[in-house]
Design an enzyme around this catalytic site. Structure first.
Site, PDB file in Angstrom:
ATOM      1  N   TYR A 362       0.863  -1.226  -0.092  1.00 27.79           N
ATOM      2  CA  TYR A 362       0.051  -0.074   0.082  1.00 27.79           C
ATOM      3  C   TYR A 362       0.761   1.285   0.153  1.00 27.79           C
ATOM      4  CZ  TYR A 362      -0.304  -0.366   5.166  1.00 27.79           C
ATOM      5  OH  TYR A 362      -0.410  -0.399   6.444  1.00 27.79           O
ATOM      6  N   GLU A 363       0.132   2.396  -0.300  1.00 24.01           N
ATOM      7  CA  GLU A 363       0.708   3.751  -0.514  1.00 24.01           C
ATOM      8  C   GLU A 363       1.877   3.690  -1.452  1.00 24.01           C
ATOM      9  OE1 GLU A 363       0.985   6.469   2.416  1.00 24.01           O
ATOM     10  OE2 GLU A 363      -0.583   5.463   3.858  1.00 24.01           O
ATOM     11  N   GLY A 364       1.578   2.949  -2.709  1.00 22.35           N
ATOM     12  CA  GLY A 364       2.495   2.945  -3.780  1.00 22.35           C
ATOM     13  C   GLY A 364       3.494   1.538  -3.403  1.00 22.35           C
TER      14      GLY A 364
END
Length: 384
Positions: A362-364
């Site tokens: 997550y978050e890239g």
């Protein structure tokens, strides 16, 4: 660069560590097993002033620095990664962009209640067919007079279903690609916004994750965050800070697993002596400690750079990528050190192992982080 923490940062670390050990840790396994979010923990964090750590005192925050914020996420995540990510998303992905891009009216309306922990925030960017490729999101925001009509779906929304406020991104003009995205502040009780069922996840199971459905959801123009078409820039700048929080979460997970594995190795006996005396175990522990320390320094550097108002996008990507890989490696080795016991739910390293994996996603994703890093390297070479 100063490598020692200030007296204030040391005091904050001790306060958070004591809180985490006495209030968060005792129920971490139970909440994970039951997949239960405990809003009371968030409220207790607010009483300590932690729900607005790096936000200005003028807006109800603690007025501390971002390095203190990193320390807070790390310490909470050592005992419960779900609690760490709840706070990280609330601060990095909601409160900070509202402070940075919000109008005075929006800040007066929402920021104090967010920093005080009266409201919980969530960030909604990802869609079923648009994860890393956010430019091709399908959610639309059609302007109708003084309102926007939002339609679409978001997935994997951390704090979903529990949040009072959602920062939602949508296409206001798909022909403009990056410049066609806009951001909107949407209250949880807005007609047309419905929350999907909670995801059944591998890890961070006491952190709620849901989908959002937007059906003819009418949002006043005054609820748009920033200018129309500024959504992509807001999302990317916000995620730079968010990656710092996830890096801190990953460092915390790794440290928690390491601490438990080291303690176990000192007490567990095989062949007549503690297993920490065996060279193979010593090598594992040494490698784990090296990676954790390197990940921590990378992560603290991002907090320091942000505090100095210096560029930190490349360093945030590096910290998030390395810390996430470290969390997965260290928790894997922690289980190996505990052997069969480590594979059971009776011991916390099993939960930490499951929690670690999401930090690579997550978050890239870490694949995207490496692309971000490579682009910065190319840009720096041209400028040199």
């Amino acid at each position: 660069m100063e490598f020692s923490l200030t007296t204030e940062q040391q005091m904050m670390r001790k306060m958070i560590r004591d809180f985490a050990d006495t209030y968060v840790a005792p129920t971490a396994a139970e909440r994970d097993e039951q997949e239960r979010f405990d809003r009371q923990i968030f409220l207790e964090l607010s009483k300590l002033g932690l729900t607005g750590i790096p936000l200005p005192e003028a807006w109800g925050g603690a007025g501390a620095d971002f390095l203190s914020y990193v320390i807070a996420i790390e310490e909470l995540s050592k005992v419960c990664a779900s609690t760490g990510v709840t706070l990280s998303v609330h601060i990095s992905l909601v409160s900070w962009p509202l402070l940075q891009y919000g109008s005075e009216l929006q800040k007066k309306k929402y920021l104090n209640s967010l920093t005080a922990g009266q409201k919980l925030g969530a960030f909604a960017l990802t869609e079923p067919a648009a994860g890393s490729d956010v430019v091709h999101m399908k959610t639309t925001a059609e302007k109708k007079g003084q309102h926007y009509r939002l339609n679409g779906q978001k997935v994997f929304v951390t704090n979903g279903g529990e949040a009072d406020l959602y920062l939602i991104f949508a296409q206001t003009d798909s022909t403009k690609k990056h410049h066609g995205l806009s951001a909107f502040i949407v209250e949880a009780d807005t007609p047309g916004l419905t929350i999907g069922a909670g995801e059944k996840k591998l890890g961070i199971r006491s952190s709620p994750t849901t989908s959002l459905h937007l059906d003819q959801c009418m949002i006043p123009v005054s609820q748009r965050l920033g200018a129309e078409g500024e959504g992509f820039q807001i999302a990317m700048k916000t995620l730079d800070g968010g990656r710092m929080g996830i890096a801190a979460q990953a460092v915390g997970i790794a440290q928690g697993a390491f601490d438990y594995a080291l303690s176990y190795a000192c007490e567990r006996k095989q062949f007549g002596q503690p297993i920490v005396k065996h060279q193979s175990i010593q090598a594992k522990l040494a490698n784990m400690a090296i990676r954790i320390e390197a990940a921590r320094l990378l992560t603290y550097q991002v907090g320091w750079l942000k505090d100095q108002k210096l560029p930190h996008a490349k360093q945030a990507a590096m910290a998030k990528c390395f810390a996430a890989d470290t969390a997965v490696e260290v928790t894997t080795e922690a289980i190996q050190i505990l052997g069969g016991y480590g594979y059971t739910r009776e011991y916390p390293v099993e939960r930490m192992f499951r929690d670690a994996k999401i930090t690579q996603i997550y978050e890239g994703t870490n694949e995207i982080q490496r692309l971000v890093i490579a682009k910065h390297l190319q840009k720096e070479r041209k400028q040199s």
